[in-house]
Design a protein around this motif. Structure first.
Motif, PDB file in Angstrom:
ATOM      1  N   LYS A  30     -11.397  74.214 -59.685  1.00  0.00           N
ATOM      2  CA  LYS A  30     -12.008  72.899 -59.470  1.00  0.00           C
ATOM      3  C   LYS A  30     -12.908  72.901 -58.244  1.00  0.00           C
ATOM      4  CE  LYS A  30     -10.757  68.048 -58.666  1.00  0.00           C
ATOM      5  NZ  LYS A  30      -9.620  67.081 -58.531  1.00  0.00           N
ATOM      6  N   ARG A  31     -12.443  73.533 -57.160  1.00  0.00           N
ATOM      7  CA  ARG A  31     -13.202  73.540 -55.919  1.00  0.00           C
ATOM      8  C   ARG A  31     -14.090  74.777 -55.774  1.00  0.00           C
ATOM      9  NH1 ARG A  31      -7.996  71.563 -54.718  1.00  0.00           N
ATOM     10  NH2 ARG A  31      -7.946  69.508 -53.707  1.00  0.00           N
ATOM     11  N   LYS A  32     -14.076  75.641 -56.780  1.00  0.00           N
ATOM     12  CA  LYS A  32     -14.929  76.841 -56.807  1.00  0.00           C
ATOM     13  C   LYS A  32     -14.642  77.766 -55.622  1.00  0.00           C
ATOM     14  CE  LYS A  32     -18.667  74.334 -59.173  1.00  0.00           C
ATOM     15  NZ  LYS A  32     -17.985  73.025 -59.145  1.00  0.00           N
ATOM     16  N   ARG A  33     -13.356  78.099 -55.475  1.00  0.00           N
ATOM     17  CA  ARG A  33     -12.947  78.976 -54.374  1.00  0.00           C
ATOM     18  C   ARG A  33     -11.984  80.037 -54.885  1.00  0.00           C
ATOM     19  NH1 ARG A  33     -11.799  73.600 -50.964  1.00  0.00           N
ATOM     20  NH2 ARG A  33     -13.936  73.113 -50.367  1.00  0.00           N
ATOM     21  N   LEU A  34     -12.030  81.198 -54.219  1.00  0.00           N
ATOM     22  CA  LEU A  34     -11.151  82.310 -54.539  1.00  0.00           C
ATOM     23  C   LEU A  34     -10.444  82.757 -53.267  1.00  0.00           C
ATOM     24  CD1 LEU A  34     -10.600  84.316 -57.052  1.00  0.00           C
ATOM     25  CD2 LEU A  34     -11.951  85.937 -55.712  1.00  0.00           C
ATOM     26  N   TYR A  35      -9.177  83.139 -53.414  1.00  0.00           N
ATOM     27  CA  TYR A  35      -8.387  83.627 -52.285  1.00  0.00           C
ATOM     28  C   TYR A  35      -7.827  84.994 -52.659  1.00  0.00           C
ATOM     29  CZ  TYR A  35      -8.960  78.866 -50.757  1.00  0.00           C
ATOM     30  OH  TYR A  35      -9.527  77.669 -50.367  1.00  0.00           O
ATOM     31  N   ALA A  36      -7.881  85.917 -51.717  1.00  0.00           N
ATOM     32  CA  ALA A  36      -7.468  87.299 -51.969  1.00  0.00           C
ATOM     33  C   ALA A  36      -6.465  87.746 -50.916  1.00  0.00           C
ATOM     34  CB  ALA A  36      -8.680  88.231 -51.960  1.00  0.00           C
ATOM     35  N   ALA A  37      -5.397  88.383 -51.370  1.00  0.00           N
ATOM     36  CA  ALA A  37      -4.409  88.965 -50.461  1.00  0.00           C
ATOM     37  C   ALA A  37      -4.847  90.366 -50.070  1.00  0.00           C
ATOM     38  CB  ALA A  37      -3.039  89.010 -51.130  1.00  0.00           C
ATOM     39  N   LEU A  50       0.095  78.212 -45.533  1.00  0.00           N
ATOM     40  CA  LEU A  50      -1.166  78.010 -44.828  1.00  0.00           C
ATOM     41  C   LEU A  50      -1.867  76.786 -45.401  1.00  0.00           C
ATOM     42  CD1 LEU A  50      -0.839  81.330 -45.595  1.00  0.00           C
ATOM     43  CD2 LEU A  50      -2.731  81.444 -43.956  1.00  0.00           C
ATOM     44  N   ALA A  51      -2.357  75.919 -44.540  1.00  0.00           N
ATOM     45  CA  ALA A  51      -3.137  74.767 -44.978  1.00  0.00           C
ATOM     46  C   ALA A  51      -4.571  75.204 -45.258  1.00  0.00           C
ATOM     47  CB  ALA A  51      -3.108  73.671 -43.918  1.00  0.00           C
ATOM     48  N   ILE A  52      -5.173  74.579 -46.263  1.00  0.00           N
ATOM     49  CA  ILE A  52      -6.550  74.878 -46.643  1.00  0.00           C
ATOM     50  C   ILE A  52      -7.467  73.797 -46.072  1.00  0.00           C
ATOM     51  CG2 ILE A  52      -8.143  75.195 -48.571  1.00  0.00           C
ATOM     52  CD1 ILE A  52      -5.740  76.119 -50.243  1.00  0.00           C
ATOM     53  N   ARG A  53      -8.502  74.218 -45.339  1.00  0.00           N
ATOM     54  CA  ARG A  53      -9.449  73.280 -44.739  1.00  0.00           C
ATOM     55  C   ARG A  53     -10.323  72.624 -45.804  1.00  0.00           C
ATOM     56  NH1 ARG A  53     -11.684  77.696 -40.563  1.00  0.00           N
ATOM     57  NH2 ARG A  53     -13.342  77.627 -42.141  1.00  0.00           N
ATOM     58  N   ALA A  54     -11.033  71.596 -45.396  1.00  0.00           N
ATOM     59  CA  ALA A  54     -11.922  70.891 -46.321  1.00  0.00           C
ATOM     60  C   ALA A  54     -13.016  71.797 -46.865  1.00  0.00           C
ATOM     61  CB  ALA A  54     -12.536  69.682 -45.626  1.00  0.00           C
ATOM     62  N   ASP A  55     -13.439  72.801 -46.065  1.00  0.00           N
ATOM     63  CA  ASP A  55     -14.494  73.704 -46.516  1.00  0.00           C
ATOM     64  C   ASP A  55     -13.947  74.894 -47.296  1.00  0.00           C
ATOM     65  OD1 ASP A  55     -13.307  75.250 -44.551  1.00  0.00           O
ATOM     66  OD2 ASP A  55     -15.197  75.809 -43.574  1.00  0.00           O
ATOM     67  N   GLY A  56     -12.636  74.907 -47.566  1.00  0.00           N
ATOM     68  CA  GLY A  56     -12.027  75.992 -48.313  1.00  0.00           C
ATOM     69  C   GLY A  56     -11.450  77.093 -47.455  1.00  0.00           C
ATOM     70  N   GLY A  57     -11.775  77.102 -46.175  1.00  0.00           N
ATOM     71  CA  GLY A  57     -11.215  78.101 -45.277  1.00  0.00           C
ATOM     72  C   GLY A  57      -9.739  77.849 -45.018  1.00  0.00           C
ATOM     73  N   LEU A  58      -9.093  78.846 -44.443  1.00  0.00           N
ATOM     74  CA  LEU A  58      -7.662  78.780 -44.188  1.00  0.00           C
ATOM     75  C   LEU A  58      -7.371  78.525 -42.721  1.00  0.00           C
ATOM     76  CD1 LEU A  58      -6.705  81.860 -46.358  1.00  0.00           C
ATOM     77  CD2 LEU A  58      -6.087  79.491 -46.867  1.00  0.00           C
ATOM     78  N   LEU A  82      -5.144  87.962 -56.401  1.00  0.00           N
ATOM     79  CA  LEU A  82      -6.150  86.907 -56.310  1.00  0.00           C
ATOM     80  C   LEU A  82      -5.568  85.592 -56.815  1.00  0.00           C
ATOM     81  CD1 LEU A  82      -9.244  88.732 -57.900  1.00  0.00           C
ATOM     82  CD2 LEU A  82      -8.533  88.718 -55.496  1.00  0.00           C
ATOM     83  N   ALA A  83      -6.021  84.491 -56.223  1.00  0.00           N
ATOM     84  CA  ALA A  83      -5.687  83.142 -56.691  1.00  0.00           C
ATOM     85  C   ALA A  83      -6.967  82.329 -56.693  1.00  0.00           C
ATOM     86  CB  ALA A  83      -4.642  82.490 -55.789  1.00  0.00           C
ATOM     87  N   ILE A  84      -7.194  81.569 -57.753  1.00  0.00           N
ATOM     88  CA  ILE A  84      -8.447  80.828 -57.881  1.00  0.00           C
ATOM     89  C   ILE A  84      -8.193  79.324 -57.907  1.00  0.00           C
ATOM     90  CG2 ILE A  84      -8.454  80.914 -60.420  1.00  0.00           C
ATOM     91  CD1 ILE A  84     -11.549  81.291 -60.206  1.00  0.00           C
ATOM     92  N   ASP A  85      -9.030  78.599 -57.169  1.00  0.00           N
ATOM     93  CA  ASP A  85      -9.092  77.142 -57.243  1.00  0.00           C
ATOM     94  C   ASP A  85     -10.376  76.839 -58.006  1.00  0.00           C
ATOM     95  OD1 ASP A  85      -9.518  74.424 -56.889  1.00  0.00           O
ATOM     96  OD2 ASP A  85      -8.746  74.399 -54.851  1.00  0.00           O
ATOM     97  N   GLN A 110       0.593  71.877 -55.902  1.00  0.00           N
ATOM     98  CA  GLN A 110      -0.090  71.201 -57.004  1.00  0.00           C
ATOM     99  C   GLN A 110      -1.324  70.413 -56.553  1.00  0.00           C
ATOM    100  OE1 GLN A 110       0.661  72.032 -59.948  1.00  0.00           O
ATOM    101  NE2 GLN A 110       2.571  73.080 -59.478  1.00  0.00           N
ATOM    102  N   SER A 111      -1.438  70.132 -55.260  1.00  0.00           N
ATOM    103  CA  SER A 111      -2.619  69.425 -54.757  1.00  0.00           C
ATOM    104  C   SER A 111      -3.775  70.371 -54.460  1.00  0.00           C
ATOM    105  CB  SER A 111      -2.264  68.652 -53.484  1.00  0.00           C
ATOM    106  OG  SER A 111      -2.107  69.539 -52.384  1.00  0.00           O
ATOM    107  N   GLY A 112      -3.491  71.657 -54.371  1.00  0.00           N
ATOM    108  CA  GLY A 112      -4.515  72.631 -54.003  1.00  0.00           C
ATOM    109  C   GLY A 112      -4.859  72.622 -52.533  1.00  0.00           C
ATOM    110  N   GLU A 113      -4.022  71.973 -51.710  1.00  0.00           N
ATOM    111  CA  GLU A 113      -4.300  71.874 -50.279  1.00  0.00           C
ATOM    112  C   GLU A 113      -3.437  72.814 -49.443  1.00  0.00           C
ATOM    113  OE1 GLU A 113      -3.797  67.757 -49.420  1.00  0.00           O
ATOM    114  OE2 GLU A 113      -5.562  67.142 -50.583  1.00  0.00           O
TER     115      GLU A 113
END
Length: 367
Positions: free
Chosen positions: A55-62, A131-139, A50-53, A105-108
Motif C-alpha cells: 500500500k505504501r510502496k515500501r520494501l524492508y530487507a533483513a 521498530l517503529a516505522i517513520r512517516a517517510d517509511g524509514g525505521l 524481505l517484507a513488503i508494504d 496490522q497497521s503497518g506502523e
C-alpha cells in the motif's frame, strides 16, 4: 495499467553454492508466469528476508550476516513504474542472524526475528526486536526487544533460543514468536511505540521436544493458525483465543510421505488467499506439500510436488493465485508452477530463473 513485480532477496556474501546479487527485481507477467529482470539493488549484504508494504510502496530487507553480533534491517521506497528500489535508511535489529521481518496490522511497526548463532551470552542477543516505522517509511531505532534464554530471558531457560519469525494476530493484539530452539511459540502483547514487550496472559505454546517451530501463518478467518515445524517435519493446526493469546494445538500432520528416510528440514508455510489450501516446503525431500483446509480449519493431505531444485527455502503465490514461484536456495534458482485455483494442484511450467541463492520472494502490484 497496473504492474506486478517480484522482489527476490539473495545471499551475496560468503554464500554457497553461488552468490546472488543482493535484491533482484523482476516484472511479473500474470498471464504467462514469466519473470523479466527489471533492476537490481546491490549495495546490501545478505538480504535473506524481505517484507513488503504494498500500500505504501515500501520494501524492508533483513541483513543476515551470522559473523556479526548485531544485524540490521534496511528500508526502501519502491518506484511503482519500474520496481526500482531507493534506499531510505537502516537500523539495528539488536540481535544476530536476522532471519524474518513482519508488520503489525497497521503497518506502523516492524518486528525483526533473530536466529542467533553468536556465542551464548553475546550481546545484544535479542530474539525479537520491535521498530517503529517513520512517516517517510524509514525505521526508527528499536524501542523494545526480548531475550529468550539465560538469566536475562523474559522467561528464563537454559535452552538455546532461535527466534525464527514474529507474526501479529489478525486482531492486532498479540505478537507470536516462533522460537525453534525452545520448541515454543512465545506470545507478547503488541507493544505501542515506547512500550516494552510484555508477555500475554498465556505466555507461550509448547510444541513437542525437537519440533522446531519455524514459520507461522493465520487463516483468513483470523481464528486458526498454522505452524510448520522445521526439525520434525510436521505442520500443526492451532486454534487462537484472542482474550488469552492461547494457541491450542488441534491437529498435527507430517510434511513427508510415509517411508521417506532421508534428511529433511521444513521452511515456508502459506495459506491460499481463499483459505482453502495450505502449502509447506521440504528441504531434503525437495518438495512442496499441499493440504486441503476444511471449514473447521483442519487439514487433509493432497500430495507432494517436486520443487525442481535443491533446498526450497521459500515460495510465493502470485496475486492472481494462478502461479506459485519456488525459491530453491541450494540449487535450481526459481521454479515457476501453475496453480489450479479450484483444486490447489501445482503443475511445473518448466520455466526457471537462474539465481545463485534465492532466499525470499514477495510480490507487489502498483498502479
Amino acid at each position: 495499467m497496473s504492474k506486478t513485480f517480484a522482489f527476490v532477496g539473495n545471499l551475496n556474501r560468503n554464500a554457497l553454492p553461488g552468490e546472488g546479487k543482493g535484491i533482484s527485481v523482476f516484472q511479473f507477467d500474470g498471464e504467462t508466469g514469466d519473470l523479466t529482470l527489471a533492476s537490481e539493488y546491490l549495495a546490501i549484504d545478505n538480504p535473506g528476508y524481505l517484507a513488503i508494504d504494498e500500500k505504501r510502496k515500501r520494501l524492508y530487507a533483513a541483513v543476515e550476516v551470522p559473523a556479526w553480533n548485531e544485524n540490521l534491517t534496511a528500508a526502501f521506497d519502491i518506484n511503482p513504474a519500474t520496481g526500482a528500489l531507493s534506499y531510505i535508511n537502516m537500523q539495528s535489529t539488536l540481535g544476530n542472524t536476522t532471519c524474518h521481518l513482519g508488520f503489525d496490522q497497521s503497518g506502523e511497526l516492524l518486528l525483526a526475528s533473530n536466529y542467533t548463532v553468536a556465542e551464548l551470552g553475546a550481546r545484544p542477543g535479542n530474539a525479537i526486536a520491535a521498530l517503529a516505522i517513520r512517516a517517510d517509511g524509514g525505521l526508527e531505532p528499536a524501542f523494545a526487544a526480548a531475550i529468550h534464554e539465560g538469566p536475562n530471558a523474559i522467561l528464563p531457560t537454559e535452552k538455546r533460543q532461535h527466534g525464527h519469525c514474529a507474526v501479529v494476530s489478525p486482531d492486532n493484539r498479540t505478537v507470536f514468536v516462533c522460537d525453534l530452539g525452545l520448541d515454543r511459540i512465545m506470545a507478547y502483547r503488541l507493544p505501542k511505540k515506547g512500550e516494552n514487550l510484555a508477555l500475554a496472559a498465556t505466555p507461550f505454546t509448547q510444541l513437542p521436544d525437537g519440533a522446531g517451530p519455524r514459520h507461522m501463518t493465520f487463516h483468513p478467518n483470523g481464528k486458526i493458525a498454522y505452524v510448520i515445524n522445521e526439525l520434525n517435519s510436521t505442520v500443526s493446526v492451532l486454534h487462537y483465543n484472542p482474550e488469552t493469546a492461547e494457541l491450542t494445538i488441534a491437529q498435527t500432520l507430517p510434511t513427508l510421505p510415509e517411508g521417506f528416510t532421508g534428511t529433511n528440514t521444513c521452511a515456508e508455510i502459506a495459506v491460499s488467499a481463499d483459505g482453502r489450501f495450505l502449502y509447506g516446503s521440504n528441504r531434503g525431500h525437495n518438495s512442496i506439500v499441499s493440504y486441503a483446509i476444511a471449514t473447521s480449519g483442519e487439514i487433509a493431505l493432497i500430495g507432494w510436488t517436486p520443487s525442481q531444485g535443491i533446498g526450497p527455502r521459500n515460495f510465493a503465490i502470485d496475486p492472481s493465485g494462478k502461479f506459485m514461484l519456488v525459491a530453491n536456495q541450494k540449487g535450481g534458482g526459481i521454479a515457476i508452477f501453475k496453480r489450479d485455483i479450484g483444486t490447489g494442484a501445482l503443475e511445473d511450467t518448466g520455466k526457471r530463473v537462474a539465481l545463485g541463492t534465492p532466499m525470499r520472494m514477495v510480490f507487489g502490484t502498483f498502479n
